[in-house]
Motif scaffolding. Structure first.
Motif, mmCIF file in Angstrom:
data_model
loop_
_atom_site.group_PDB
_atom_site.id
_atom_site.type_symbol
_atom_site.label_atom_id
_atom_site.label_comp_id
_atom_site.label_asym_id
_atom_site.label_seq_id
_atom_site.Cartn_x
_atom_site.Cartn_y
_atom_site.Cartn_z
ATOM 1 N N LEU A 152 1.662 11.079 2.100
ATOM 2 C CA LEU A 152 0.816 10.004 2.628
ATOM 3 C C LEU A 152 1.619 8.727 2.810
ATOM 4 O O LEU A 152 1.477 8.019 3.815
ATOM 5 C CB LEU A 152 -0.350 9.727 1.675
ATOM 6 N N GLY A 163 0.828 -1.206 0.000
ATOM 7 C CA GLY A 163 0.000 0.000 0.000
ATOM 8 C C GLY A 163 0.860 1.253 0.000
ATOM 9 O O GLY A 163 0.563 2.233 -0.689
ATOM 10 N N LEU A 173 1.249 4.200 -2.998
ATOM 11 C CA LEU A 173 1.164 5.646 -2.801
ATOM 12 C C LEU A 173 2.382 6.341 -3.385
ATOM 13 O O LEU A 173 2.282 7.435 -3.946
ATOM 14 C CB LEU A 173 1.027 5.977 -1.307
ATOM 15 N N LEU A 215 2.081 6.710 6.421
ATOM 16 C CA LEU A 215 1.743 5.310 6.641
ATOM 17 C C LEU A 215 2.979 4.472 6.947
ATOM 18 O O LEU A 215 2.931 3.565 7.766
ATOM 19 C CB LEU A 215 0.998 4.742 5.432
#
Lengths: 234, 222
Positions: free
Chosen positions: B101, B89, B93, B105
């Motif tokens: 972002l 993920g 990004l 994360l």
């Protein structure tokens, strides 16, 4: 169980002048403090501080925090936060539109979607950290502060402060707001995104919680309760 | 000079800050309640080291599936289903040029839990060997751990929002994967672990009697 020095009358509000009254026994418990983080035994600062913090001499942990009228301010903040919390639960945080279809997400929708997808434990974790614990925190604060503001001592003050301390680390509104910001960044390219009423009210509630956290001291509530019961029973 | 409250028989209530005196006649191991708020008093958090170790070891164990198992499944029309772990993920990004972002994360979901577990391991070992080194630094570390740990939850909330919002079958829909359960458990366990660790143990190694070791006789002498 314990008697005498722990109930010494010199132990009153840090702002009051009785604080510096003579108390000659070398280890009178009333004016001693133990650092909660390193257990260093030390005395309260001699001229009572009127505003600010007193730090541990050894490890620098905050021993005392004094802010003028902090209990009254916390009462007002808690009542405002309760109203914001109701809005935050009743309305969607965000809405997402794609080709004439719209989905919206309230706090409960987040948990419900995970529950339907078979992740009930994660759903429960979300509900616990953004709905249940903030609600318990607000309930405990109001239960402590509103009677004190009206000059009464809450009957279950001990239980309420214990509850407050137990739920506090699990109330994670500020983390939720960061999660909402990250989601905005992820979704705004995918579809048309609008923010709901709950976004703004939860953001404001987060700020109020931060204010309450920075000035509320359970020991002040206890000192106020002690002063009130002394006045009633001379 | 540097005297711990426990060694003199003083027990400060963790709740209302009342300083209580442990009666000299009280047998060791007997429990005592705060004179003001009736909260149970402990010189040190009970079984702090054992409890923290248990939580830390459990969290290490779950950290592996939390990072290896998929946390989200994205089904897109024409492209089928695509599973994402936390790390993939983050890479997605980065490919989308969403650097801030990706960084949030990466730090919150991968860095913070691992750093927290390693820090707690170091704290536990240093307390168990009775180290007197870097006590100020270690105390600050405990403070930092309590403040930082909760931010790992951000991935759980992002997952909840994505799953509830992105439901446009058959165009695109997102559902959660089993990694989310393991990841949630890691966050809960590490928050519990940093709360069960008692920073006062760091200072007990100074040589003076501290904690549960304070006998009624010592308290009476004080």
């Amino acid at each position: 169980l314990t008697d005498s020095p722990t109930r010494s009358p010199t132990r009153s509000s840090t702002r009051s002048s009785t604080h510096s009254s003579s108390d000659s026994t070398p280890h009178s418990a009333g004016r001693l403090l133990a650092c909660p983080e390193c257990d260093l035994l030390q005395r309260e600062p001699a001229p009572a501080i009127a505003l600010g913090t007193a730090d541990c001499l050894r490890c620098g942990a905050t021993l005392l925090r004094v802010a003028p009228r902090s209990l009254e301010l916390c009462t007002a903040f808690s009542i405002a936060a309760t109203a914001l919390f109701c809005v935050g639960n009743a309305f969607p945080v965000m809405r997402l539109q794609l080709q004439a279809r719209e989905n919206s997400a309230t706090l409960f929708d987040m948990a419900a979607a995970l529950h339907v997808a078979g992740m009930s434990s994660v759903a429960a974790l979300i509900l616990a950290t953004v709905v249940v614990t903030p609600a318990l925190e607000l309930a405990a604060l109001l239960y402590i502060l509103v009677p004190l503001a009206l000059g009464r001592v809450p009957a279950q003050l001990g239980f309420a402060t214990r509850l407050l301390q137990a739920v506090k680390p699990w109330a994670m509104l500020e983390v939720l707001m960061l999660g909402v910001l990250v989601s905005i960044g992820r979704l705004e390219k995918v579809a048309y995104l609008t923010l709901g009423a709950a976004f703004w009210s939860l953001a404001a509630m987060m700020l109020l919680f931060a204010l309450i956290d920075s000035i509320f001291e359970p020991r002040e509530a206890w000192q106020r309760a002690d002063a009130l019961s002394r006045r009633r029973a001379p | 000079m540097n005297v711990s409250a426990a060694s003199r028989g003083y027990l400060q209530c963790a709740l209302c800050a009342q300083v209580n005196v442990r009666p000299a006649s009280l047998p060791a191991g007997a429990s005592l309640a705060c004179a003001r708020c009736r909260n149970e008093l402990h010189a040190r958090k009970p079984h702090s080291v054992a409890r923290t170790w248990a939580l830390v070891i459990a969290a290490y164990g779950l950290y592996v599936p939390a990072n290896l198992l998929p946390v989200l499944e994205t089904s897109t029309l024409g492209q089928g289903a695509k599973w994402d772990t936390i790390l993939s993920g983050v890479f997605q990004l980065v490919r989308d040029d969403a650097w801030p972002l990706a960084l949030v994360l990466l730090v919150a979901s991968i860095g913070v839990p691992l750093a927290k577990l390693l820090a707690l391991t170091y704290l536990l070992v240093s307390v168990q060997v009775g180290s007197t080194l870097h006590r100020h630094g270690r105390t600050r570390m405990v403070r930092l751990l309590e403040a930082v740990g909760r931010w790992s939850m951000v991935d759980i909330y992002v997952g909840g929002l994505l799953v509830s919002l992105v439901q446009f079958e058959p165009l695109v829909s997102i559902s959660p994967g089993p990694g989310a359960i393991a990841f949630g458990a890691v966050v809960v366990l590490t928050v519990m672990a940093s709360r069960s660790f008692d920073p006062r143990l760091i200072w007990d190694a100074a040589g003076q009697a501290g904690g549960e070791a304070a006998t009624p006789a010592e308290a009476a002498r004080a």
